[in-house]
Design a protein around this motif. Structure first.
Motif, PDB file in Angstrom:
ATOM      1  N   PRO A   1       0.829  -1.208   0.000  1.00 20.03           N
ATOM      2  CA  PRO A   1       0.000   0.000   0.000  1.00 20.03           C
ATOM      3  C   PRO A   1       0.866   1.262   0.000  1.00 20.03           C
ATOM      4  O   PRO A   1       2.011   1.251   0.466  1.00 20.03           O
ATOM      5  CB  PRO A   1      -0.793  -0.121   1.309  1.00 20.03           C
ATOM      6  CG  PRO A   1      -0.834  -1.585   1.593  1.00 20.03           C
ATOM      7  CD  PRO A   1       0.497  -2.107   1.134  1.00 20.03           C
ATOM      8  N   ARG A   2       0.314   2.330  -0.542  1.00 20.44           N
ATOM      9  CA  ARG A   2       1.091   3.568  -0.663  1.00 20.44           C
ATOM     10  C   ARG A   2       1.687   3.982   0.685  1.00 20.44           C
ATOM     11  O   ARG A   2       1.050   3.881   1.727  1.00 20.44           O
ATOM     12  CB  ARG A   2       0.257   4.703  -1.257  1.00 20.44           C
ATOM     13  CG  ARG A   2      -0.882   5.195  -0.414  1.00 20.44           C
ATOM     14  CD  ARG A   2      -1.444   6.511  -0.954  1.00 20.44           C
ATOM     15  NE  ARG A   2      -1.830   6.403  -2.344  1.00 20.44           N
ATOM     16  CZ  ARG A   2      -1.691   7.378  -3.241  1.00 20.44           C
ATOM     17  NH1 ARG A   2      -1.177   8.550  -2.880  1.00 20.44           N
ATOM     18  NH2 ARG A   2      -2.091   7.222  -4.476  1.00 20.44           N
ATOM     19  N   GLY A   3       2.937   4.392   0.631  1.00 15.89           N
ATOM     20  CA  GLY A   3       3.642   4.800   1.833  1.00 15.89           C
ATOM     21  C   GLY A   3       4.292   3.658   2.590  1.00 15.89           C
ATOM     22  O   GLY A   3       5.095   3.899   3.494  1.00 15.89           O
ATOM     23  N   ASN A   4       3.972   2.424   2.243  1.00 15.42           N
ATOM     24  CA  ASN A   4       4.554   1.254   2.909  1.00 15.42           C
ATOM     25  C   ASN A   4       5.682   0.671   2.069  1.00 15.42           C
ATOM     26  O   ASN A   4       5.526   0.476   0.854  1.00 15.42           O
ATOM     27  CB  ASN A   4       3.502   0.168   3.131  1.00 15.42           C
ATOM     28  CG  ASN A   4       2.522   0.503   4.229  1.00 15.42           C
ATOM     29  OD1 ASN A   4       2.487   1.626   4.724  1.00 15.42           O
ATOM     30  ND2 ASN A   4       1.715  -0.467   4.620  1.00 15.42           N
ATOM     31  N   SER A   5       6.795   0.383   2.716  1.00 15.31           N
ATOM     32  CA  SER A   5       7.903  -0.372   2.122  1.00 15.31           C
ATOM     33  C   SER A   5       8.345   0.204   0.790  1.00 15.31           C
ATOM     34  O   SER A   5       8.879   1.301   0.726  1.00 15.31           O
ATOM     35  CB  SER A   5       7.514  -1.850   1.998  1.00 15.31           C
ATOM     36  OG  SER A   5       7.198  -2.407   3.259  1.00 15.31           O
ATOM     37  N   ARG A   6       8.048  -0.493  -0.313  1.00 11.32           N
ATOM     38  CA  ARG A   6       8.591  -0.125  -1.625  1.00 11.32           C
ATOM     39  C   ARG A   6       7.635   0.725  -2.459  1.00 11.32           C
ATOM     40  O   ARG A   6       7.940   1.042  -3.610  1.00 11.32           O
ATOM     41  CB  ARG A   6       8.969  -1.413  -2.371  1.00 11.32           C
ATOM     42  CG  ARG A   6      10.035  -2.213  -1.622  1.00 11.32           C
ATOM     43  CD  ARG A   6       9.959  -3.700  -1.885  1.00 11.32           C
ATOM     44  NE  ARG A   6       8.742  -4.307  -1.347  1.00 11.32           N
ATOM     45  CZ  ARG A   6       8.525  -5.616  -1.236  1.00 11.32           C
ATOM     46  NH1 ARG A   6       9.478  -6.463  -1.605  1.00 11.32           N
ATOM     47  NH2 ARG A   6       7.379  -6.092  -0.759  1.00 11.32           N
ATOM     48  N   SER A   7       6.468   1.077  -1.888  1.00  9.76           N
ATOM     49  CA  SER A   7       5.514   1.957  -2.575  1.00  9.76           C
ATOM     50  C   SER A   7       5.694   3.375  -2.050  1.00  9.76           C
ATOM     51  O   SER A   7       5.068   3.783  -1.067  1.00  9.76           O
ATOM     52  CB  SER A   7       4.069   1.484  -2.356  1.00  9.76           C
ATOM     53  OG  SER A   7       3.816   0.288  -3.056  1.00  9.76           O
ATOM     54  N   ARG A   8       6.542   4.116  -2.712  1.00 10.24           N
ATOM     55  CA  ARG A   8       6.960   5.426  -2.206  1.00 10.24           C
ATOM     56  C   ARG A   8       5.969   6.523  -2.573  1.00 10.24           C
ATOM     57  O   ARG A   8       5.386   6.531  -3.656  1.00 10.24           O
ATOM     58  CB  ARG A   8       8.336   5.784  -2.785  1.00 10.24           C
ATOM     59  CG  ARG A   8       9.435   4.768  -2.499  1.00 10.24           C
ATOM     60  CD  ARG A   8       9.726   4.684  -1.025  1.00 10.24           C
ATOM     61  NE  ARG A   8      10.872   3.829  -0.739  1.00 10.24           N
ATOM     62  CZ  ARG A   8      11.281   3.520   0.478  1.00 10.24           C
ATOM     63  NH1 ARG A   8      10.634   4.007   1.529  1.00 10.24           N
ATOM     64  NH2 ARG A   8      12.323   2.736   0.660  1.00 10.24           N
ATOM     65  N   TYR A   9       5.801   7.462  -1.627  1.00  8.77           N
ATOM     66  CA  TYR A   9       5.078   8.690  -1.947  1.00  8.77           C
ATOM     67  C   TYR A   9       5.900   9.500  -2.946  1.00  8.77           C
ATOM     68  O   TYR A   9       7.135   9.475  -2.924  1.00  8.77           O
ATOM     69  CB  TYR A   9       4.873   9.545  -0.703  1.00  8.77           C
ATOM     70  CG  TYR A   9       3.997   8.947   0.373  1.00  8.77           C
ATOM     71  CD1 TYR A   9       2.645   8.694   0.150  1.00  8.77           C
ATOM     72  CD2 TYR A   9       4.512   8.668   1.641  1.00  8.77           C
ATOM     73  CE1 TYR A   9       1.838   8.173   1.150  1.00  8.77           C
ATOM     74  CE2 TYR A   9       3.710   8.155   2.650  1.00  8.77           C
ATOM     75  CZ  TYR A   9       2.380   7.906   2.392  1.00  8.77           C
ATOM     76  OH  TYR A   9       1.580   7.393   3.387  1.00  8.77           O
ATOM     77  N   ASP A  10       5.206  10.246  -3.793  1.00  7.01           N
ATOM     78  CA  ASP A  10       5.916  11.157  -4.697  1.00  7.01           C
ATOM     79  C   ASP A  10       6.459  12.367  -3.941  1.00  7.01           C
ATOM     80  O   ASP A  10       7.484  12.925  -4.304  1.00  7.01           O
ATOM     81  CB  ASP A  10       4.990  11.624  -5.829  1.00  7.01           C
ATOM     82  CG  ASP A  10       4.666  10.497  -6.815  1.00  7.01           C
ATOM     83  OD1 ASP A  10       5.375   9.466  -6.773  1.00  7.01           O
ATOM     84  OD2 ASP A  10       3.724  10.654  -7.605  1.00  7.01           O
ATOM     85  N   GLY A  11       5.756  12.783  -2.910  1.00  8.50           N
ATOM     86  CA  GLY A  11       6.175  13.943  -2.125  1.00  8.50           C
ATOM     87  C   GLY A  11       6.208  13.585  -0.660  1.00  8.50           C
ATOM     88  O   GLY A  11       6.540  12.462  -0.274  1.00  8.50           O
ATOM     89  N   GLU A  12       5.859  14.534   0.177  1.00 10.66           N
ATOM     90  CA  GLU A  12       5.848  14.306   1.613  1.00 10.66           C
ATOM     91  C   GLU A  12       4.659  13.417   2.009  1.00 10.66           C
ATOM     92  O   GLU A  12       3.597  13.461   1.381  1.00 10.66           O
ATOM     93  CB  GLU A  12       5.752  15.637   2.355  1.00 10.66           C
ATOM     94  CG  GLU A  12       7.006  16.494   2.231  1.00 10.66           C
ATOM     95  CD  GLU A  12       8.228  15.811   2.809  1.00 10.66           C
ATOM     96  OE1 GLU A  12       8.131  15.279   3.942  1.00 10.66           O
ATOM     97  OE2 GLU A  12       9.275  15.789   2.130  1.00 10.66           O
ATOM     98  N   PRO A  13       4.812  12.586   3.058  1.00  6.34           N
ATOM     99  CA  PRO A  13       3.692  11.766   3.535  1.00  6.34           C
ATOM    100  C   PRO A  13       2.506  12.640   3.928  1.00  6.34           C
ATOM    101  O   PRO A  13       2.669  13.774   4.374  1.00  6.34           O
ATOM    102  CB  PRO A  13       4.278  11.053   4.756  1.00  6.34           C
ATOM    103  CG  PRO A  13       5.755  11.060   4.540  1.00  6.34           C
ATOM    104  CD  PRO A  13       6.047  12.357   3.824  1.00  6.34           C
ATOM    105  N   ALA A  14       1.327  12.091   3.758  1.00  8.46           N
ATOM    106  CA  ALA A  14       0.099  12.803   4.114  1.00  8.46           C
ATOM    107  C   ALA A  14      -0.880  11.816   4.730  1.00  8.46           C
ATOM    108  O   ALA A  14      -0.763  10.593   4.515  1.00  8.46           O
ATOM    109  CB  ALA A  14      -0.516  13.457   2.879  1.00  8.46           C
ATOM    110  N   ASP A  15      -1.844  12.325   5.494  1.00  2.00           N
ATOM    111  CA  ASP A  15      -2.844  11.451   6.085  1.00  2.00           C
ATOM    112  C   ASP A  15      -3.576  10.670   4.999  1.00  2.00           C
ATOM    113  O   ASP A  15      -3.905  11.209   3.934  1.00  2.00           O
ATOM    114  CB  ASP A  15      -3.856  12.259   6.891  1.00  2.00           C
ATOM    115  CG  ASP A  15      -3.276  12.735   8.214  1.00  2.00           C
ATOM    116  OD1 ASP A  15      -2.146  12.334   8.553  1.00  2.00           O
ATOM    117  OD2 ASP A  15      -3.959  13.528   8.899  1.00  2.00           O
TER     118      ASP A  15
END
Length: 279
Positions: free
Chosen positions: A58-72
């Motif tokens: 899922p986005r934000g986990n492990s190898r699925s990187r956010y394009d920018g800063e993390p968000a809720d």
């Protein structure tokens, strides 16, 4: 079964890591919390004999990187991520979906927003506690976990979260006792913990499913829970949802993470459900 193919898919605000194994109708596995595709490794081999199994971080986990800063987390975006994978792998066909924990919440939102793309959803212990009669208590508990993380750090929050949800029995053995592949997963999960507490815990647990819309597709939803965890906090919401859908809860071997602790029986049970003409 065929070899596992690893790929990336660009979606709005992130790039998803996903893995495809097997052939046949698509079966999307949606991981929950701070986990990733590897939590399903124990069941993929058996399922891939009959399905094109797609697991992803899922986005934000492990190898699925956010394009920018993390968000809720926005649950609707999480559902759109799942839809993007169905579009990518299955094209115009619908897919079977197994979601566990917050992955089951993603699945509920997916079938709510795009019912024509879900052939069957197995929703395993979605912790959407707002459906509970004591929702205020559950909401206060998860807020306490979040506040504990902010004030005392990850270790204190982990203890409170695991004990309060009844998942302390699911805890992994010490890192040094794990096989290399499981050690890598555990290390990734540890690295995901900050993002989980910061941006995922409260949005997912405060999710309110559209029960009236789910009722219209009840024949394609399997309410599911672990035999050993159905009465713990993460297992209780699906009981209320099942009552609204007029279906019994289907119990799977093990507890909240039965797919990892009892992979063979879990996969056998899941295959039987997917093959059923009606739930």
């Amino acid at each position: 079964m065929g070899a596992k193919v690893v790929n990336k898919l660009a979606v709005a605000g992130a790039t998803l890591h996903y893995e495809v194994t097997g052939s046949g109708p698509m079966l999307l596995l949606i991981a929950g919390g701070g986990t990733d595709a590897a939590v399903y490794d124990g069941i993929v081999g058996q399922l891939a004999a009959e399905y094109t199994v797609v697991a992803y971080d899922p986005r934000g986990n492990s190898r699925s990187r956010y394009d920018g800063e993390p968000a809720d987390e926005r649950i609707e975006q999480s559902a759109e991520d799942a839809l993007a994978l169905i579009d990518e792998v299955a094209g115009g066909e619908s897919a079977y979906v197994l979601g566990s924990s917050s992955g089951a919440i993603t699945g509920l939102e997916l079938i709510t927003r795009h019912p024509e793309r879900v052939r069957m959803l197995v929703a395993h212990e979605p912790p959407c506690s707002e459906v509970l009669p004591d929702a205020a208590d559950a909401r206060a508990f998860f807020q306490d976990v979040y506040d504990t993380y902010k004030a005392e750090g990850l270790a204190a929050a982990d203890v409170l979260f695991m004990v309060g949800t009844g998942m302390d029995a699911d805890a992994m053995p010490p890192m040094e006792d794990l096989l290399p592949e499981y050690r890598e997963l555990a290390e990734r999960m540890q690295a995901n913990a900050v993002n989980f507490y910061e941006h995922k815990l409260l949005p997912f647990t405060r999710y309110e499913p559209d029960l009236d819309t789910l009722k219209t597709v009840a024949d394609r939803i399997v309410p599911a829970a672990g035999l050993e965890s159905i009465d713990h906090l993460p297992g209780r919401p699906i009981q209320l949802i099942a009552e609204h859908l007029d279906w019994p809860v289907v119990t799977f071997p093990g507890a909240h993470a039965g797919y990892a602790s009892h992979p063979g029986p879990f996969a056998t049970h899941l295959t039987a459900l997917l093959k059923a003409d009606a739930v």
